[in-house]
Scaffold this active site. Sequence first.
Site, PDB file in Angstrom:
ATOM      1  N   ASN A 425      49.031  36.358  39.183  1.00  0.00           N
ATOM      2  CA  ASN A 425      47.762  36.512  37.921  1.00  0.00           C
ATOM      3  C   ASN A 425      48.113  35.478  36.806  1.00  0.00           C
ATOM      4  O   ASN A 425      49.164  35.171  36.162  1.00  0.00           O
ATOM      5  CB  ASN A 425      47.533  38.048  36.813  1.00  0.00           C
ATOM      6  CG  ASN A 425      46.397  36.829  36.378  1.00  0.00           C
ATOM      7  OD1 ASN A 425      45.319  37.250  36.753  1.00  0.00           O
ATOM      8  ND2 ASN A 425      47.136  37.444  35.094  1.00  0.00           N
ATOM      9  N   GLU A 426      46.853  33.986  36.637  1.00  0.00           N
ATOM     10  CA  GLU A 426      47.324  33.080  36.242  1.00  0.00           C
ATOM     11  C   GLU A 426      48.862  32.588  36.042  1.00  0.00           C
ATOM     12  O   GLU A 426      49.492  32.659  35.113  1.00  0.00           O
ATOM     13  CB  GLU A 426      46.844  33.381  34.611  1.00  0.00           C
ATOM     14  CG  GLU A 426      45.434  33.784  34.789  1.00  0.00           C
ATOM     15  CD  GLU A 426      45.187  33.770  33.125  1.00  0.00           C
ATOM     16  OE1 GLU A 426      45.261  33.651  32.538  1.00  0.00           O
ATOM     17  OE2 GLU A 426      43.408  34.615  33.436  1.00  0.00           O
ATOM     18  N   ASN A 488      39.312  33.631  36.598  1.00  0.00           N
ATOM     19  CA  ASN A 488      39.006  34.395  35.593  1.00  0.00           C
ATOM     20  C   ASN A 488      38.813  33.579  34.899  1.00  0.00           C
ATOM     21  O   ASN A 488      39.476  32.379  34.234  1.00  0.00           O
ATOM     22  CB  ASN A 488      40.818  35.118  35.203  1.00  0.00           C
ATOM     23  CG  ASN A 488      41.454  36.240  35.781  1.00  0.00           C
ATOM     24  OD1 ASN A 488      40.961  36.273  36.819  1.00  0.00           O
ATOM     25  ND2 ASN A 488      43.177  35.456  35.516  1.00  0.00           N
ATOM     26  N   TYR A 494      36.771  31.585  25.136  1.00  0.00           N
ATOM     27  CA  TYR A 494      37.886  30.997  25.228  1.00  0.00           C
ATOM     28  C   TYR A 494      37.885  29.155  24.659  1.00  0.00           C
ATOM     29  O   TYR A 494      38.645  27.897  24.417  1.00  0.00           O
ATOM     30  CB  TYR A 494      39.129  30.818  25.846  1.00  0.00           C
ATOM     31  CG  TYR A 494      39.879  32.381  26.194  1.00  0.00           C
ATOM     32  CD1 TYR A 494      40.295  32.687  24.657  1.00  0.00           C
ATOM     33  CD2 TYR A 494      40.773  33.486  26.823  1.00  0.00           C
ATOM     34  CE1 TYR A 494      41.116  33.865  24.364  1.00  0.00           C
ATOM     35  CE2 TYR A 494      40.777  34.194  26.588  1.00  0.00           C
ATOM     36  CZ  TYR A 494      41.299  34.257  25.842  1.00  0.00           C
ATOM     37  OH  TYR A 494      42.090  36.305  25.157  1.00  0.00           O
ATOM     38  N   LYS A 588      38.456  43.135  24.864  1.00  0.00           N
ATOM     39  CA  LYS A 588      37.227  42.933  25.662  1.00  0.00           C
ATOM     40  C   LYS A 588      36.717  43.819  26.027  1.00  0.00           C
ATOM     41  O   LYS A 588      35.571  44.270  26.946  1.00  0.00           O
ATOM     42  CB  LYS A 588      38.075  41.753  26.060  1.00  0.00           C
ATOM     43  CG  LYS A 588      38.753  40.111  25.339  1.00  0.00           C
ATOM     44  CD  LYS A 588      39.158  39.441  26.207  1.00  0.00           C
ATOM     45  CE  LYS A 588      39.513  38.154  25.933  1.00  0.00           C
ATOM     46  NZ  LYS A 588      40.993  38.138  25.117  1.00  0.00           N
TER      47      LYS A 588
END
Length: 855
Positions: A425-426, A488, A494, A588
């Site tokens: 992930n990322e 994502n 952001y 969130k």
Amino acid sequence: MKRLPEKLLFYGTALVVCLMLDQHAAAQKTPRVRISINDAWKFFPGEAAGAERSDINDAGWQDVKIPHTWNAEDTVDDEPGYRRGAGWYRRELKFDASFRGKRIFVFFEGANQIADVFVNGTLAGRHVGGYTAFCFDVTDLLRIGGRNLLAVRIDNSHVKDIPPIDGDFNMYGGIYRDAWILATDSVHVKTTDAASSGIVIRTPRVSAETATVEIAGTIVNHSAKTRDVEIVNRLVGPDRRSAATLVSKVLLEPNAETSFKQTSKPIRKPALWSPDNPDLYTVTTTVREDRRVLDEVSNPLGFRWFRFDPENGFFLNGRQLKLRGTNRHQDHAGLGNATPDRLHVADLETIKNDGFNFLRLAHYPQDPSVLEAADRLGILIWEEIPIVNQIHVSAKFNENAKSMLREMIRQHRNHPSIIIWGYMNEVFLPVPKDHEVVRATVDLARELETICRTQDPTRATAIAFDWGARDLYNTSGLGDVPQVVGWNLYHGWYYETFDDLGKFLDDQHRRFPNRSIIVSEYGANGDRRVHAIAPRRFDSSIEWQQKFHEAYLPQLEGRSFIAGSAIWNQFDFGSEFRGETIPHINQKGMYTFDRQPKDVSFFYRASYSNEPVLHIATRDWSRRSGPRSQSIVVYSNAARVELFHNGASLGTRSVQKNKVSWPVNFVDGRNLLLAVTGSGARRVSDQAEVHFDQRATAGSIGVNSGSHTEVVDDAGMIWQAEATVETRGWSLVEKDSKPVETRRNILGTPDDPVYQTMREGEAEYHFDVPDGPYEIELRFVETKFMGSGERVFSVTANERRVLDRIDLIKEAGFFKYLSRTVTANASGGAGLRINLIAVKNLPIISGIRVKRIDR
Ligand code: GCB
Ligand code: CA
């Protein structure tokens, strides 16, 4: 035990026969037992030398039950950080004579993150990794009939060789999932193959007309004799009737493991598994010797097939299906990650009820009860291992990642709900400066991809990328490794604006037309205490969160090349270092950390669910002040809705994209709202109440200095937006002042959204109040100057000094809240004029509240 090469031993040709269940209904019960050992533990929060030995006295230790974590509190308090280190658990084990001759195992569903398991002082095994199960054979360390000590040392220290080494979530320490004793006959289905069930079920051919089932497994013969056993696999359908029985004979050599594989005859018209119709079969594997049952285990089976298509998204059982999904972390308010099964299951039920058909288990393998619920409820699953934000370049890191992946796949692969294995992930979140890191990451991804394809070629693979390193994911080659690319995306949160989402996706699709894409995350903060008529990016208002999702959904639904999407996040979750309006929480979620729905969750329900949905979206903002005329939103999947305000119709309006709104003229006090759609038996209605007070709460006026948001504080007081000045009895003379804000935890108060927004400069607030005595509360925090004497100012009320040369550092400290209440008189119809006066540097204020003193 010596290990023979795994082999298939059949008597003659494989005896694969379909028989009716009752012919095989063996009367005997299986000797396998599973005993919970969740209760009666002693716990010590730290290192304890010799704690594995029975001569250590643990009488003074805490009494705890599993699931347990030692970080439930220190991840939400005002002290930065939380304890990452060792913790010891001890428990007695007793086995009566009936356990003689059995194999006995300890089985842990998960412990974060290194577990050393000792039995009677001897190390039985070590497990590395916080999110997968482990199982150790402890037979030879036990005294049957006597007392035994099970001692477990858990360590959640940060270790750079163990994923995750980074991440926006808490790495709570402890034995936080259920623990068991397993006892089996000496001949049994293998329990120690990465703590899997020992059985692998596949459907090499499956269609609506016919399917075949392939069942493979490993049988352990821990006895000194050759054993002649029969393996019986019974398939029971969703109708609870037998669908097939597979039988084969297997010769087990002494002290050896033997593999078997059975393939069913074609099963006609299998009941198919899908989110709409999660028809589930059970496969019960029985090992028999003569008529005696030696062991029995059960696994789920679902008949379904799927594929991803770069142009047309996702297909299940031959039909296109948009993956309408969400993400979930496993922790809960007050509990940390020590979540009991009951709450895991409740979460999955919530997700199902909201209409989702897809769930990404971010960012790690989750509890067995989660996968069971997904199978039962019909929720397609993306499960992943926790390589988050970055890798550490080392052989050990790679080894740990690979073993996590193998364990996840082996433990969960029989769940029909799972369609995707994810493994990063990322991973370029802090964009690597060193090209070696990029190369090592891509190399590791290739290795992990190979593990997925060899361990389980029946699932798709995925990596989730972030927008910041978007080019690097493509140029490095990482984008070409998995079968599905997850993006994502946080346009309008952001970075950039809502509409840039679709542009970005179109551009990716144009440049990489052969890639299947899922939007694996998208989301924005929503704090139920924070509201805005004119919300802004990053203000944590419920209204910006609503706008965000209302803007995203049509962009996702409108692109058929997007296989699906997953909201970030279904539930608020713990992230200790965060300092937004709810410090330590990633807010969130569609639901709060304690699982209260935010209004926006009904937007999804209206969009995704087949049930009638009608929801007046003002539960999050049920106490309002500010302008009289405000918009009330209703989320619905009806075509037209009528709204009533205190009994009077405001008209029927048509619903566009699951949303409709009316301007409502609030009266002071109670405002009853009623939404109605349909008639007769199909009439659906919803009722909500708004308490409106233009002068804010109970005769007092609160102003949220420096902010366009209206906040309800912990005491229930409303702090009005400063930005929308109207005829509300007060006004602001800005002079040279300006709004400033911080996004860090304000210490000592839950009212962060009042304190975090400030006005800096020599402002004047004028309150147009009737003559009389008043109490004035002034709220401050110092977030800029660390030293005493650096900022000094005074406050006057109607020219009288009410605070003289105040120094916030001296009075409270850095980032510590300060609330001061003073009194003043309004006379001659002039109201109250409150001025901030500089002494050294600019004055600053977070909130100001005026209340008449009743005499
Ligand atoms: C992400 C991460 C997730 C974070 C999220 C956020 O992209 O994958 O772990 O929690 O953003 O809220 O910033
Ligand atoms: Ca403020």
